[in-house]
Motif scaffolding. Structure first.
Motif, PDB file in Angstrom:
ATOM      1  N   UNK A   1       0.886  -1.169   0.000  1.00 33.56           N
ATOM      2  CA  UNK A   1       0.000   0.000   0.000  1.00 33.56           C
ATOM      3  C   UNK A   1       0.924   1.219   0.000  1.00 33.56           C
ATOM      4  N   UNK A   2       1.070   1.859  -1.138  1.00 32.07           N
ATOM      5  CA  UNK A   2       2.007   2.965  -1.260  1.00 32.07           C
ATOM      6  C   UNK A   2       3.377   2.472  -1.654  1.00 32.07           C
ATOM      7  N   UNK A   3       4.441   3.240  -1.378  1.00 33.59           N
ATOM      8  CA  UNK A   3       4.404   4.483  -0.611  1.00 33.59           C
ATOM      9  C   UNK A   3       3.924   5.666  -1.443  1.00 33.59           C
ATOM     10  N   UNK A   4       3.569   6.752  -0.743  1.00 29.98           N
ATOM     11  CA  UNK A   4       3.198   7.981  -1.412  1.00 29.98           C
ATOM     12  C   UNK A   4       4.446   8.790  -1.744  1.00 29.98           C
ATOM     13  N   UNK A   5       4.212   9.848  -2.502  1.00 28.09           N
ATOM     14  CA  UNK A   5       5.304  10.738  -2.917  1.00 28.09           C
ATOM     15  C   UNK A   5       5.073  12.093  -2.269  1.00 28.09           C
ATOM     16  N   UNK A   6       6.161  12.723  -1.806  1.00 29.58           N
ATOM     17  CA  UNK A   6       5.974  14.066  -1.247  1.00 29.58           C
ATOM     18  C   UNK A   6       7.083  14.422  -0.295  1.00 29.58           C
ATOM     19  N   UNK A   7       6.816  15.418   0.533  1.00 27.94           N
ATOM     20  CA  UNK A   7       7.820  15.910   1.480  1.00 27.94           C
ATOM     21  C   UNK A   7       8.051  14.864   2.552  1.00 27.94           C
ATOM     22  N   UNK A   8       9.323  14.713   2.942  1.00 27.70           N
ATOM     23  CA  UNK A   8       9.655  13.703   3.945  1.00 27.70           C
ATOM     24  C   UNK A   8      10.175  14.368   5.212  1.00 27.70           C
ATOM     25  N   UNK A   9      10.081  13.621   6.326  1.00 21.43           N
ATOM     26  CA  UNK A   9      10.473  14.184   7.614  1.00 21.43           C
ATOM     27  C   UNK A   9      11.936  14.639   7.600  1.00 21.43           C
ATOM     28  N   UNK A  10      12.779  13.973   6.795  1.00 17.50           N
ATOM     29  CA  UNK A  10      14.203  14.301   6.766  1.00 17.50           C
ATOM     30  C   UNK A  10      14.500  15.532   5.902  1.00 17.50           C
ATOM     31  N   UNK A  11      13.472  16.085   5.256  1.00 16.76           N
ATOM     32  CA  UNK A  11      13.683  17.263   4.428  1.00 16.76           C
ATOM     33  C   UNK A  11      13.714  16.937   2.941  1.00 16.76           C
ATOM     34  N   UNK A  12      13.875  15.661   2.581  1.00 14.14           N
ATOM     35  CA  UNK A  12      13.874  15.270   1.165  1.00 14.14           C
ATOM     36  C   UNK A  12      12.445  15.294   0.618  1.00 14.14           C
TER      37      UNK A  12
END
Ligand code: C5P
Length: 403
Positions: A150-161
């Motif tokens: 299920x996923x993963x989704x695309x977008x902003x990540x907690x690490x800044x990437x």
């Protein structure tokens, strides 16, 4: 919306920052009616406390493989059998690697190995880790083996990437978990199932009956409803809750079971006779309690009950595809095969009741599905899992017969 009513979901939480979202996921799954049990890896407990998840799920959280206290409650094999669905969210790169390698080095991987339930993973990790060819190879291997990602989704990540690797939002995951239960192999079909024992009264306080628990028939009713069928369950006296979305007609005697089964049978597509019907009933029911006399031996006169499954299989018009059960203690397949022919059934489910681990009253069963053409063995598992496999197989045979 109670789309997950009575569904048993084992939520695995591994070590990743997205673990904080698993609290909300637990709340949503519970709100949709699911019974949720949680297993956390040690790393997950660094991100969210077991206490939070215990409070939200309403059950102690399982943390270690070798925990005598937890094993005394629900042991890991029991937990693996209990689950209707295993959802690992978040699933870290490390968990995906260990699981795809077939390792059982912690409670969660062991449960995944030991369970027959479908497994869904919600990957959550840094985008570079997700893109790494080793992680990709592990994920592909798992999907090729029937695991759902299920996923993963695309977008902003907690690490800044920014990129692929975000865990899907709890709302999306709860929705996708509900969809895992929506099968359509029997949608639009009507199924009648008999279950449990019958009770044949001798007098106002006594009866002849047997030890059938009804678990197999009830599990089949639930699995057929899950497969999209509209289900009528004709049940003898048992101590089981009626599965959701199933119409239940309660009966006591074989004659009542026959009448309830035949009522509307011409509109039914599939009939599954899982009941343990008493072969004989007392010739007469005493009006008052039979008193103890001076004689040492008392004789009862019995008369044969109607054979419900043979009656249905013998219908000249509106005969549904008919499946019987054969509980035997020896020469299981031979007896089943002769019963298949004698009762003119389409399929018969043979089980060996001489083994105390399976069959009457136990939670597990192992069966062989016998048709005129051949046999399919379904190895020992919980009656709920087995019922799913049986419904799938029965549906395939039924659909082939109508095509
Ligand atoms: O003949 P026997 O009882 O072993 O057959 C078992 C199968 O026949 C089961 O599917 C059971 O539900 C069905 N049966 C029935 N009515 C009876 C006896 C058995 O429907 N009177």
């Amino acid at each position: 919306m109670q789309r997950l009513t009575n569904r048993r979901i084992l939520l695995g939480i591994t070590g990743g920052i997205a673990a904080y979202k698993s609290a909300e996921l637990t709340r949503l799954l519970k709100g949709a009616g699911a019974d949720v049990r949680i297993v956390m890896t040690p790393a997950a407990t660094e991100f969210i406390t077991p206490l939070t998840l215990q409070a939200l799920s309403g059950h102690p959280v399982h943390l270690q493989l070798l925990d005598p206290e937890a094993e005394a409650g629900m042991g890991h094999i029991e937990l693996a059998k209990w689950a209707d669905l295993i959802l690992v969210a978040p699933a870290s790169a490390d968990f995906i690697a260990r699981f795809s390698a077939g390792m059982g080095d912690d409670l969660l991987t062991t449960l995944c190995l030991a369970s027959d339930a479908p497994i869904c993973l919600a990957p959550a990790m840094n985008q570079a880790m997700w893109r790494d060819p080793r992680t990709q190879a592990n994920a592909h291997k798992l999907t090729s083996q029937g695991v759902t990602l299920l996923g993963p989704g695309v977008g902003a990540q907690a690490c800044g990437d920014t990129g692929p690797g975000r865990m899907l939002e709890p709302e999306e995951l709860a929705e996708l978990a509900a969809e895992q239960f929506e099968h359509t192999v029997l949608s639009g079909k009507r199924v009648v199932i008999t279950a449990g024992p019958t009770r044949e009264p001798l007098d106002p306080v006594r009866y002849i009956s047997n030890h059938s628990s009804g678990k197999m028939g009830y599990a089949l009713a639930e699995a057929a409803a899950d497969a999209g069928a509209s289900v009528k369950l004709v049940s003898g006296p048992v101590m089981l809750p009626v599965p959701p979305r199933v119409e239940c007609v309660q009966v006591e005697t074989a004659e009542e079971m026959l009448a309830a089964t035949l009522d509307g049978i011409e509109a039914c597509d599939l009939f599954i006779a899982a009941a343990a019907v008493a072969d004989y009933r007392p010739v007469a029911i005493a009006e008052h309690k039979i008193k103890k006399g001076s004689e040492e031996i008392m004789e009862l006169r019995l008369v044969k009950n109607p054979d419900i499954v043979a009656t249905v299989a013998g219908l000249e018009t509106g005969r549904p595809f008919t499946v019987g059960f054969a509980a035997e203690t020896r020469d299981v397949i031979d007896y089943a095969r002769s019963k298949l022919a004698r009762k003119r059934l389409d399929l018969i489910v043979a089980n060996d009741v001489s083994n105390p681990e399976i069959g009457f009253n136990s939670d597990d069963n192992a069966v062989t599905l016998v048709s005129a053409e051949g046999e399919t063995g379904l190895p020992q598992t919980s009656k709920r899992q087995l019922a799913r496999q049986l419904i799938e197989q029965i549906a395939q045979h039924y659909l082939k017969s109508t095509s």
